[in-house]
Motif scaffolding. Structure first.
Motif, PDB file in Angstrom:
ATOM      1  N   GLN A 138      19.734  -8.987 -15.825  1.00  0.00           N
ATOM      2  CA  GLN A 138      18.722  -8.902 -14.764  1.00  0.00           C
ATOM      3  C   GLN A 138      17.319  -8.766 -15.347  1.00  0.00           C
ATOM      4  O   GLN A 138      17.070  -7.865 -16.148  1.00  0.00           O
ATOM      5  CB  GLN A 138      19.075  -7.719 -13.853  1.00  0.00           C
ATOM      6  N   ILE A 141      13.864  -5.260 -15.005  1.00  0.00           N
ATOM      7  CA  ILE A 141      14.273  -3.869 -14.731  1.00  0.00           C
ATOM      8  C   ILE A 141      14.090  -3.024 -15.992  1.00  0.00           C
ATOM      9  O   ILE A 141      14.229  -3.532 -17.100  1.00  0.00           O
ATOM     10  CB  ILE A 141      15.735  -3.749 -14.219  1.00  0.00           C
ATOM     11  N   ARG A 144      18.950   1.524 -15.620  1.00  0.00           N
ATOM     12  CA  ARG A 144      20.273   0.963 -15.308  1.00  0.00           C
ATOM     13  C   ARG A 144      20.849   1.519 -14.010  1.00  0.00           C
ATOM     14  O   ARG A 144      22.056   1.452 -13.801  1.00  0.00           O
ATOM     15  CB  ARG A 144      21.225   1.246 -16.468  1.00  0.00           C
ATOM     16  N   TRP A 147      22.241  -1.341 -12.066  1.00  0.00           N
ATOM     17  CA  TRP A 147      22.701  -2.481 -12.873  1.00  0.00           C
ATOM     18  C   TRP A 147      24.158  -2.840 -12.606  1.00  0.00           C
ATOM     19  O   TRP A 147      24.493  -3.991 -12.348  1.00  0.00           O
ATOM     20  CB  TRP A 147      22.495  -2.188 -14.365  1.00  0.00           C
ATOM     21  N   ASP A 148      25.031  -1.837 -12.622  1.00  0.00           N
ATOM     22  CA  ASP A 148      26.462  -2.090 -12.418  1.00  0.00           C
ATOM     23  C   ASP A 148      26.712  -2.760 -11.073  1.00  0.00           C
ATOM     24  O   ASP A 148      27.442  -3.738 -10.978  1.00  0.00           O
ATOM     25  CB  ASP A 148      27.231  -0.759 -12.441  1.00  0.00           C
ATOM     26  N   ASN A 150      24.698  -4.452  -9.175  1.00  0.00           N
ATOM     27  CA  ASN A 150      24.200  -5.837  -9.148  1.00  0.00           C
ATOM     28  C   ASN A 150      25.070  -6.763  -9.982  1.00  0.00           C
ATOM     29  O   ASN A 150      25.274  -7.923  -9.635  1.00  0.00           O
ATOM     30  CB  ASN A 150      22.758  -5.898  -9.665  1.00  0.00           C
ATOM     31  N   TRP A 151      25.557  -6.222 -11.107  1.00  0.00           N
ATOM     32  CA  TRP A 151      26.399  -7.050 -11.979  1.00  0.00           C
ATOM     33  C   TRP A 151      27.662  -7.474 -11.223  1.00  0.00           C
ATOM     34  O   TRP A 151      28.032  -8.635 -11.206  1.00  0.00           O
ATOM     35  CB  TRP A 151      26.759  -6.275 -13.250  1.00  0.00           C
ATOM     36  N   HIS A 276      25.948  -6.247 -20.885  1.00  0.00           N
ATOM     37  CA  HIS A 276      25.332  -4.926 -21.090  1.00  0.00           C
ATOM     38  C   HIS A 276      24.453  -4.937 -22.344  1.00  0.00           C
ATOM     39  O   HIS A 276      23.324  -4.429 -22.339  1.00  0.00           O
ATOM     40  CB  HIS A 276      26.440  -3.868 -21.206  1.00  0.00           C
ATOM     41  N   GLN A 279      21.411  -7.189 -21.889  1.00  0.00           N
ATOM     42  CA  GLN A 279      20.415  -6.539 -21.030  1.00  0.00           C
ATOM     43  C   GLN A 279      19.476  -5.659 -21.852  1.00  0.00           C
ATOM     44  O   GLN A 279      18.268  -5.611 -21.611  1.00  0.00           O
ATOM     45  CB  GLN A 279      21.128  -5.702 -19.954  1.00  0.00           C
ATOM     46  N   ARG A 485      23.894   3.308 -18.342  1.00  0.00           N
ATOM     47  CA  ARG A 485      24.295   3.323 -16.935  1.00  0.00           C
ATOM     48  C   ARG A 485      24.760   4.717 -16.550  1.00  0.00           C
ATOM     49  O   ARG A 485      25.611   5.282 -17.247  1.00  0.00           O
ATOM     50  CB  ARG A 485      25.472   2.361 -16.715  1.00  0.00           C
TER      51      ARG A 485
END
Ligand SMILES: Cc1cc2nc3c(=O)[nH]c(=O)nc-3n(C[C@H](O)[C@H](O)[C@H](O)COP(=O)(O)OP(=O)(O)OC[C@H]3O[C@@H](n4cnc5c(N)ncnc54)[C@H](O)[C@@H]3O)c2cc1C
Length: 499
Positions: A138, A141, A144, A147-148, A150-151, A276, A279, A485
């Motif tokens: 992403q 940003i 995190r 993040w999870d 959205n992933w 990950h 990112q 995260r």
């Protein structure tokens, strides 16, 4: 030069050389506007410390495979050799009303600078550049927290089925053709390397899910067995012959998933790690050249060119380390644990700065992916300050994962007559044993360049001791806030597109 005044679209391929689950290609195919598909070999990147002919060959093979797939629709793949700004400036001259599509690239500082130069170039023209998100990485940003979520949201969208219609011929003049001698170099195929291209990516995924992957979870750390039982998808993912989503959806809905749940989920978890790590690099690509934790810049090291050379050439006197270094040179791949071990040896036992080895392995790994390579290298070198530092014992690794020395003997043939009780520590042989097995340590094969136990203790004290440094501690807070995260989840993919 002719100028074509009608609108056209261009797809600029980067590390996404495939015909399916390809958003930029889907965006242009959905429109009436004719389009060009382009790839640029950029001399300034090819000359980089991290680039090698094995990568370029893989790309070239991938482009050929794509050409074959698209030729049925009269869609050529245009290959240029030049700096991207020059090639794109020339395309703008030929097609002033162009719109360019590509995936966002989480690359090195060099590719970021090149992308900025392209943006500056486009500002002075009518041309437009639309970039779309690649895999689950992403843009924009600096934490995190979401993040999870959205992933998973991205991975649970359907895989794109690219459909193509016949394209009109566009009057393109390729003013940046590939030099003949470069084509010759790219065209030599070396059987020791995995061949590039979407077709091979699928062959590897199919054979993994069909048969090879059954032993994945218990052979993943073994240098010999893992060559077969790991997915070996990394070069295909690195150069974009297949997408993360395609692999996840295919694996999750495979008929063998239920009977191989542990193995397949293990592999799928790593696909998330793939994004990950990238990112982290998307946010801070200076991890190519600077310690993740700035506090580790203060750690003192003395460059020892003899140690570095011995490590590169597989002549350290530690059989498993040497076997791995020779194997990766010849084939472009070793498994995760062996990568971690060779880095650990360089940075801990041999006490060398990670920057003295990072490009060497980048050039050798066929799957070189900057976003994984630099953060992983630093994690093993202990310069992140947030991960547990693992100092691998090369003798124990050898005893545990190559107990009979089969992998060692394949790659270090000097030791082929050495029996298994000495294969992990051949320096322990007596003069009589050396004569019996006809191998003389220090002559046919080197003595270890450091005392393993002593070097490991020194390294442990040094790296752990440095954790108390105030800057290291301060940096830890920044790293945790940016890259970690808060909640981790099990892999939870519902392949909607396959329902
Ligand atoms: C020092 C070092 C450097 C590395 N450099 C690279 C690199 O340049 N490119 C690269 O793709 N991997 C790199 N890795 C991670 C890992 O070793 C490889 O991804 C893996 O060995 C590839 O084999 P595979 O495709 O059979 O993996 P599998 O185990 O089958 O896993 C499937 C996929 O998950 C991803 N993956 C697996 N392990 C990791 C991991 N630890 N971190 C992030 N993603 C992972 C890869 O895309 C891989 O293809 C590095 C690891 C270390 C320790």
């Amino acid at each position: 030069m002719q100028s074509y005044s009608d609108k056209i679209n261009i797809v600029w391929l980067k590390r996404d050389i495939r015909s399916q689950d390809h958003e930029p290609l889907a965006l242009v195919s959905a429109k009436e506007t004719p389009f060009l598909v382009c790839y640029i070999f950029e001399p300034s990147l090819l000359k980089g410390h991290d680039s090698s002919l094995r990568h370029q060959r893989f790309v070239y093979q991938s482009l050929h495979d794509l050409e074959n797939r698209l030729s049925a629709y009269n869609i050529p793949v245009n290959i240029f050799y030049g700096e991207a700004v020059d090639v794109i400036a020339d395309l703008i001259k030929q097609f002033p009303a162009l719109t360019m599509f590509s995936y966002q690239e989480s690359g090195t500082q060099k590719t970021w600078n090149r992308d900025k130069a392209v943006i500056r170039l486009l500002k002075d023209s009518e041309a437009v550049w639309q970039q779309v998100q690649k895999n689950g990485v992403q843009r924009g940003i600096n934490h995190r927290r979401t993040w999870d979520k959205n992933w998973y949201a991205t991975m649970n969208t359907p895989v794109i089925t690219n459909e193509y219609t016949h394209q009109p011929d566009l009057p393109l003049e390729n003013n940046f053709p590939l030099p003949i001698d470069f084509i010759e170099k790219l065209s030599t195929s070396i059987p020791d390397f995995q061949p590039g291209g979407e077709s091979y990516a699928w062959k590897y995924l199919q054979s993994f899910t069909q048969e090879r992957g059954k032993s994945y979870h218990w052979q993943i750390s073994k240098p010999r067995e893992s060559r077969k039982s790991c997915s070996r998808l990394s070069p295909y993912l690195a150069w974009g012959n297949i997408s993360i989503k395609q692999v996840l959806h295919y694996t999750k809905s495979h008929e063998n998933f239920a009977s191989n749940k542990l193995a397949f989920t293990g592999m799928m978890t790593r696909l998330k790690w793939h994004d990950h790590f990238i990112q982290k690099f998307e946010v801070e690509c200076k991890y190519e050249t600077h310690c993740v934790n700035q506090g580790y810049e203060l750690l003192e090291r003395t460059k020892n060119t003899e140690f570095i050379k011995a490590w590169e050439e597989g002549l350290t006197g530690f059989p498993l380390v040497d076997a791995c270094m020779r194997c990766v040179k010849k084939t472009g791949w070793i498994n995760f644990r062996m990568r971690a071990m060779v880095v650990s040896m360089l940075c801990h036992h041999f006490d060398q700065d990670w920057r003295h080895g990072v490009y060497h392995l980048a050039r050798l790994f066929l799957d070189y992916e900057p976003g994984i390579h630099y953060p992983q290298f630093q994690m093993q070198a202990g310069t992140t300050g947030t991960n547990t530092v693992r100092i691998y014992n090369p003798i124990k690794q050898s005893q545990d994962h190559d107990p009979n020395g089969i992998f060692i003997k394949k790659w270090v043939p000097e030791l082929r007559n050495v029996p298994k009780e000495f294969i992990h520590e051949p320096w322990r042989m007596s003069a009589m044993e050396e004569a019996t097995y006809k191998v003389y340590i220090g002559k046919d094969y080197p003595k270890p360049i450091v005392d393993c136990k002593g070097a490991a203790k020194k390294a442990r004290d040094k790296i752990w001791g440095h954790r108390k440094n105030l800057l290291v501690k301060k940096e830890q807070q920044r790293i945790l806030a940016t890259h970690i995260r808060p909640n981790r989840k099990q892999i939870n993919i519902k392949p909607k597109s396959l329902k």
